[in-house]
Design a protein around this motif. Structure first.
Motif, PDB file in Angstrom:
ATOM      1  N   SER A 432       0.724  -1.251   0.064  1.00 37.13           N
ATOM      2  CA  SER A 432      -0.117   0.074  -0.022  1.00 37.13           C
ATOM      3  C   SER A 432       0.908   1.246   0.001  1.00 37.13           C
ATOM      4  O   SER A 432       0.399   2.337  -0.563  1.00 37.13           O
ATOM      5  N   TYR A 433       2.168   1.425   0.679  1.00 35.39           N
ATOM      6  CA  TYR A 433       2.883   2.484   0.625  1.00 35.39           C
ATOM      7  C   TYR A 433       3.277   2.811  -0.588  1.00 35.39           C
ATOM      8  O   TYR A 433       3.743   3.799  -1.024  1.00 35.39           O
ATOM      9  N   SER A 434       4.073   1.814  -1.400  1.00 32.79           N
ATOM     10  CA  SER A 434       4.308   1.919  -2.865  1.00 32.79           C
ATOM     11  C   SER A 434       3.345   2.679  -3.432  1.00 32.79           C
ATOM     12  O   SER A 434       3.850   3.610  -4.303  1.00 32.79           O
ATOM     13  N   THR A 435       2.065   2.148  -3.451  1.00 32.86           N
ATOM     14  CA  THR A 435       1.132   3.219  -4.296  1.00 32.86           C
ATOM     15  C   THR A 435       0.942   4.811  -3.656  1.00 32.86           C
ATOM     16  O   THR A 435       0.752   5.605  -4.438  1.00 32.86           O
ATOM     17  N   ILE A 436       0.768   4.681  -2.390  1.00 34.84           N
ATOM     18  CA  ILE A 436       0.916   6.104  -1.703  1.00 34.84           C
ATOM     19  C   ILE A 436       2.048   6.910  -2.377  1.00 34.84           C
ATOM     20  O   ILE A 436       2.106   7.954  -2.647  1.00 34.84           O
ATOM     21  N   LEU A 437       3.412   6.366  -2.223  1.00 38.55           N
ATOM     22  CA  LEU A 437       4.497   7.038  -2.737  1.00 38.55           C
ATOM     23  C   LEU A 437       4.741   7.604  -4.113  1.00 38.55           C
ATOM     24  O   LEU A 437       5.016   8.555  -4.404  1.00 38.55           O
ATOM     25  N   SER A 438       3.796   6.817  -4.987  1.00 39.70           N
ATOM     26  CA  SER A 438       3.688   7.140  -6.540  1.00 39.70           C
ATOM     27  C   SER A 438       2.964   8.242  -6.451  1.00 39.70           C
ATOM     28  O   SER A 438       2.938   9.102  -7.577  1.00 39.70           O
ATOM     29  N   ARG A 439       1.995   8.572  -5.542  1.00 38.97           N
ATOM     30  CA  ARG A 439       1.018   9.721  -5.421  1.00 38.97           C
ATOM     31  C   ARG A 439       1.184  10.831  -4.752  1.00 38.97           C
ATOM     32  O   ARG A 439       0.452  11.691  -4.670  1.00 38.97           O
ATOM     33  N   LYS A 440       2.752  10.866  -4.342  1.00 40.02           N
ATOM     34  CA  LYS A 440       3.228  11.959  -3.568  1.00 40.02           C
ATOM     35  C   LYS A 440       3.281  13.046  -4.540  1.00 40.02           C
ATOM     36  O   LYS A 440       3.647  13.080  -5.796  1.00 40.02           O
ATOM     37  N   ASN A 441       3.344  14.364  -4.204  1.00 41.31           N
ATOM     38  CA  ASN A 441       3.498  15.399  -5.048  1.00 41.31           C
ATOM     39  C   ASN A 441       4.921  15.315  -5.308  1.00 41.31           C
ATOM     40  O   ASN A 441       5.905  15.354  -4.631  1.00 41.31           O
TER      41      ASN A 441
END
Length: 445
Positions: A432-441
């Protein structure tokens, strides 16, 4: 027992040979996930293709504006009038009143040299095409940003999977050594008649299960590292080494709840604008087209096959013309084109509306899942440490004869379950963190 020792030695030799191979060949060392992402953006082949597609889109937009500039061409024409046209004229003009006389005008050879200029003055259809092409460059840019997101997500996933697999290998190697020592102890007790064969079998089963876990973790490590090398664009023969940086590995524990805007929404919004311009482009088929034509040149006429460069042999010949074309009837083709364009616009708008709704739900679910995964990992890790401590205490009690092997095996089995739960929880968190990381500004890490 020999098999267990062989596997332990094999793992040790594997790690040692990997270090030797890295020293004897080119090696890329990455200490944190941000370094992997930055490296991939420079060397990933698909990223290079995406960049070329951006360049192509920009060139297509510049091409679409070429109608604003005039077309200029130089030409030279030589013509042999094999048979001059015959024209009847009144006889009075040539001294033969009351008759019609057939005469021929012109000369057998004529030459033309000049420059032709064509300029589009009014062309709504090409204007709409150019505006559509401009939106196309924006669409390509957003698609490139979406590709960066997917690339970041995949790299982070395989990067952390590799680290988790390596961590699992280390734990399994330690478990294997412990299980092997217990099997030796169990064998001694069996040979002395202190335990029955079922206890010895259970010790062997525990050892085999750990061996299977170790080999499964080895496969996972090899697969994730191979996938990571492919994404990074690392050529064959170059080694990849991951140095776990504590600050990098713990990013997931401090992940913020701020996600950048879903770029799929931006993409569909641009496609909706493109569809709107396409409707205008089809409507422009009904509009008139205004073109300016001009010719600036000279002519030369000869009665025989000769050609002179003398300026006195040439006469000026120039003209300027204005052309207006208006479509009157096209078999209802334009009407159908407009109808299709409107349907396409409605389809894109409905997709945009649906994407906005689904995006909110996806983002909300992603953040909730990550929070739940974080809580689950905390509990799983605490249990793992407690069970690890229990195994250590049980092993001491077993050596002192305070507990039986059956009791120890039960504690050890619970420990293996907690270990598996901990590694699964760790994997779920970094997924889940990998997806969040890709969505960071701007993917700031």
């Amino acid at each position: 027992m020999r098999k267990a020792r062989f596997i332990i030695v094999f793992v040790f030799l594997f790690q040692a040979s990997r270090l030797v191979a890295q020293k004897s060949s080119d090696t890329i060392v990455l200490a944190q996930v941000s370094e992997a992402i930055a490296y991939a953006k420079k060397h990933n082949i698909d990223k290079e293709i995406q960049s070329l597609q951006n360049d192509r889109s920009k060139s297509e937009y510049r091409l679409s504006k070429s109608y604003l500039l005039p077309n200029i061409s130089g030409n030279f024409n030589a013509q042999n009038n094999l048979k001059l046209a015959t024209t009847p004229i009144p006889g009075e003009l040539v001294g033969q009143p009351g008759t019609l006389v057939n005469v021929q005008f012109g000369q057998d050879y004529n030459y033309n040299a000049g420059v032709t200029v064509t300029q589009t003055v009014l062309d709504w259809q090409n204007s709409m095409k150019s505006r559509t092409a401009k939106v196309g460059t924006q669409i390509t840019q957003v698609q490139s940003e979406l590709f960066d997101e997917r690339l970041t997500e995949q790299i982070a996933l395989y990067y952390y999977t590799s680290l988790i697999a390596q961590k699992a290998l280390d734990i399994s190697t330690k478990d294997l050594a412990l299980a092997d020592s217990i099997l030796i102890l169990t064998q001694e007790k069996f040979q002395n008649g202190l335990v029955d064969k079922s206890i010895w079998n259970q010790a062997s089963i525990n050892l085999n299960n750990i061996q299977q876990n170790l080999l499964s973790n080895r496969i996972l490590w090899e697969q994730s590292l191979n996938q990571l090398k492919n994404l990074l664009g690392i050529p064959t023969g170059v080694a990849l080494e991951l140095h776990e940086a504590q600050s990098s590995f713990e990013h997931a524990f401090s992940a913020t709840n701020e996600l950048s805007m879903d770029k799929n929404i931006h993409l569909l919004a641009l496609q909706s604008e493109q569809a709107r311009l396409d409707i205008k482009q089809q409507r422009a088929l009904y509009y008139p087209k205004l073109t300016l034509n001009a010719y600036f040149g000279q002519q030369q006429f000869q009665n025989d096959f000769t050609f002179s460069l003398d300026g006195n042999a040439w006469s000026d010949y120039s003209y300027v013309g204005l052309n207006v074309s208006v479509p009157i009837f096209t078999g209802f083709a334009n009407h159908q084109k407009i109808k299709i364009a409107k349907i396409e616009k409605r389809i894109v708008d409905k997709s945009l509306e649906q994407e906005k709704r689904e995006s909110i739900l996806r983002d909300d679910l992603l953040l909730k899942e990550h929070s739940i995964n974080l809580d689950a990992l905390t509990s799983a890790h605490n249990n793992y440490l407690l069970y690890e401590d229990n195994v250590s205490l049980a092993h001491q009690k077993l050596q002192q004869g305070i507990i039986s092997l059956e009791t120890y095996f039960k504690v050890f089995e619970d420990y293996l379950k907690s270990e598996n739960n901990y590694l699964n929880a760790l994997s779920n968190l970094y997924s889940s963190y990998s997806t969040i990381l890709s969505r960071k500004n701007d993917n700031n890490l």
